[in-house]
Design a protein around this motif. Structure first.
Motif, PDB file in Angstrom:
ATOM      1  N   PHE A  19       0.806  -1.118  -0.020  1.00 22.81           N
ATOM      2  CA  PHE A  19       0.039  -0.239   0.022  1.00 22.81           C
ATOM      3  C   PHE A  19       0.987   1.126  -0.083  1.00 22.81           C
ATOM      4  O   PHE A  19       0.699   2.127  -0.579  1.00 22.81           O
ATOM      5  N   PHE A  20       1.918   1.421   1.017  1.00 25.83           N
ATOM      6  CA  PHE A  20       2.619   2.395   0.953  1.00 25.83           C
ATOM      7  C   PHE A  20       3.706   2.764  -0.298  1.00 25.83           C
ATOM      8  O   PHE A  20       3.794   3.643  -0.935  1.00 25.83           O
ATOM      9  N   LEU A  21       3.822   1.640  -0.955  1.00 27.49           N
ATOM     10  CA  LEU A  21       4.775   1.880  -2.209  1.00 27.49           C
ATOM     11  C   LEU A  21       3.674   2.310  -3.321  1.00 27.49           C
ATOM     12  O   LEU A  21       4.234   2.953  -3.902  1.00 27.49           O
ATOM     13  N   TRP A  22       2.506   1.855  -3.288  1.00 32.42           N
ATOM     14  CA  TRP A  22       1.827   2.103  -4.419  1.00 32.42           C
ATOM     15  C   TRP A  22       1.242   3.569  -4.080  1.00 32.42           C
ATOM     16  O   TRP A  22       1.154   4.454  -5.017  1.00 32.42           O
ATOM     17  N   SER A  24       2.955   5.894  -2.666  1.00 33.55           N
ATOM     18  CA  SER A  24       4.399   6.744  -3.071  1.00 33.55           C
ATOM     19  C   SER A  24       4.430   6.997  -4.642  1.00 33.55           C
ATOM     20  O   SER A  24       4.695   8.054  -5.022  1.00 33.55           O
ATOM     21  N   GLN A  25       3.856   6.002  -5.394  1.00 27.28           N
ATOM     22  CA  GLN A  25       4.177   6.008  -6.924  1.00 27.28           C
ATOM     23  C   GLN A  25       3.079   7.241  -7.343  1.00 27.28           C
ATOM     24  O   GLN A  25       3.020   7.605  -8.451  1.00 27.28           O
ATOM     25  N   ALA A  26       1.776   7.000  -6.563  1.00 26.91           N
ATOM     26  CA  ALA A  26       0.884   7.766  -7.155  1.00 26.91           C
ATOM     27  C   ALA A  26       0.934   9.268  -6.648  1.00 26.91           C
ATOM     28  O   ALA A  26       0.620  10.219  -7.456  1.00 26.91           O
ATOM     29  N   GLU A  27       1.850   9.574  -5.754  1.00 24.41           N
ATOM     30  CA  GLU A  27       2.081  10.875  -5.352  1.00 24.41           C
ATOM     31  C   GLU A  27       3.024  11.624  -6.282  1.00 24.41           C
ATOM     32  O   GLU A  27       3.270  12.846  -6.613  1.00 24.41           O
ATOM     33  N   GLY A  28       3.681  10.833  -7.024  1.00 30.03           N
ATOM     34  CA  GLY A  28       4.632  11.076  -8.043  1.00 30.03           C
ATOM     35  C   GLY A  28       4.362  11.652  -9.289  1.00 30.03           C
ATOM     36  O   GLY A  28       4.961  12.454 -10.127  1.00 30.03           O
ATOM     37  N   GLU A  29       3.041  11.033  -9.715  1.00 27.13           N
ATOM     38  CA  GLU A  29       2.443  11.213 -10.960  1.00 27.13           C
ATOM     39  C   GLU A  29       1.751  12.573 -11.011  1.00 27.13           C
ATOM     40  O   GLU A  29       1.175  13.066  -9.944  1.00 27.13           O
ATOM     41  N   ASP A  30       1.538  13.271 -12.002  1.00 27.27           N
ATOM     42  CA  ASP A  30       0.831  14.679 -12.157  1.00 27.27           C
ATOM     43  C   ASP A  30      -0.681  14.047 -11.863  1.00 27.27           C
ATOM     44  O   ASP A  30      -1.341  13.243 -12.788  1.00 27.27           O
ATOM     45  N   ALA A  31      -1.637  14.793 -11.064  1.00 30.33           N
ATOM     46  CA  ALA A  31      -2.865  14.321 -10.917  1.00 30.33           C
ATOM     47  C   ALA A  31      -3.748  15.030 -11.906  1.00 30.33           C
ATOM     48  O   ALA A  31      -4.497  14.522 -12.499  1.00 30.33           O
ATOM     49  N   VAL A  32      -3.216  16.110 -12.661  1.00 28.22           N
ATOM     50  CA  VAL A  32      -4.241  16.996 -13.706  1.00 28.22           C
ATOM     51  C   VAL A  32      -3.120  16.836 -14.768  1.00 28.22           C
ATOM     52  O   VAL A  32      -1.997  17.251 -14.919  1.00 28.22           O
ATOM     53  N   PRO A  33      -3.553  16.370 -15.999  1.00 28.69           N
ATOM     54  CA  PRO A  33      -2.743  16.391 -17.084  1.00 28.69           C
ATOM     55  C   PRO A  33      -2.680  17.803 -17.780  1.00 28.69           C
ATOM     56  O   PRO A  33      -3.371  18.744 -17.383  1.00 28.69           O
TER      57      PRO A  33
END
Length: 145
Positions: A19-22, A24-33
């Protein structure tokens, strides 16, 4: 009983780590294109031509394969058209030209091929020598996209 609790605890730890790995990867991506370029946008208020869609390839792989086999380009593959490349390979093996391939003819050609590949005349083929027996193919054309 202790093994049971140890197994449950290790399973929970693995789930938490995943869960924590998932997360942390989600926070690195841009939420808004990112917004599209203004030049590419067409609106009713702004006159302009819509961009052209990309062109599709002219022929699929199977259509190209069919076209290679259809030697006279009549849209049909006759038996002779399909067999002609194989006839040339057969004729190279048919030493006496009688239209039949005997074991001896095949063995002679295979022996000659082996002798040609055995560069050091050791009586066996190394990996590099065996590589020379591979059928030669024409280089593939690269797309100039």
């Amino acid at each position: 009983m202790l093994r049971f609790f140890a197994g449950v605890a290790s399973a929970l730890l693995l789930v938490a780590a995943g869960f924590f790995l998932w997360k942390s990867q989600a926070e690195g991506e841009d939420a808004v294109p990112p917004a599209p370029r203004a030049a590419a946008m067409v609106s009713p208020l702004r006159p302009g031509k819509a961009p052209e869609p990309p062109a599709a390839t002219e022929k699929t792989r199977e259509e190209k394969r069919f076209a290679r086999a259809d030697l006279n380009d009549d849209g049909r593959i006759a038996r002779e058209e399909l067999m002609s490349p194989r006839r040339k390979a057969f004729a190279r093996l048919d030493g006496d030209g009688d239209g039949r391939l005997s074991f001896e003819e095949w063995a002679v050609k295979t022996g000659e091929k082996f002798a040609g590949a055995d560069a050091d005349r050791s009586g066996w083929l190394t990996a590099a020598e065996f590589e020379t027996t591979k059928a030669k193919t024409a280089p593939r054309k690269r797309c100039a996209c």
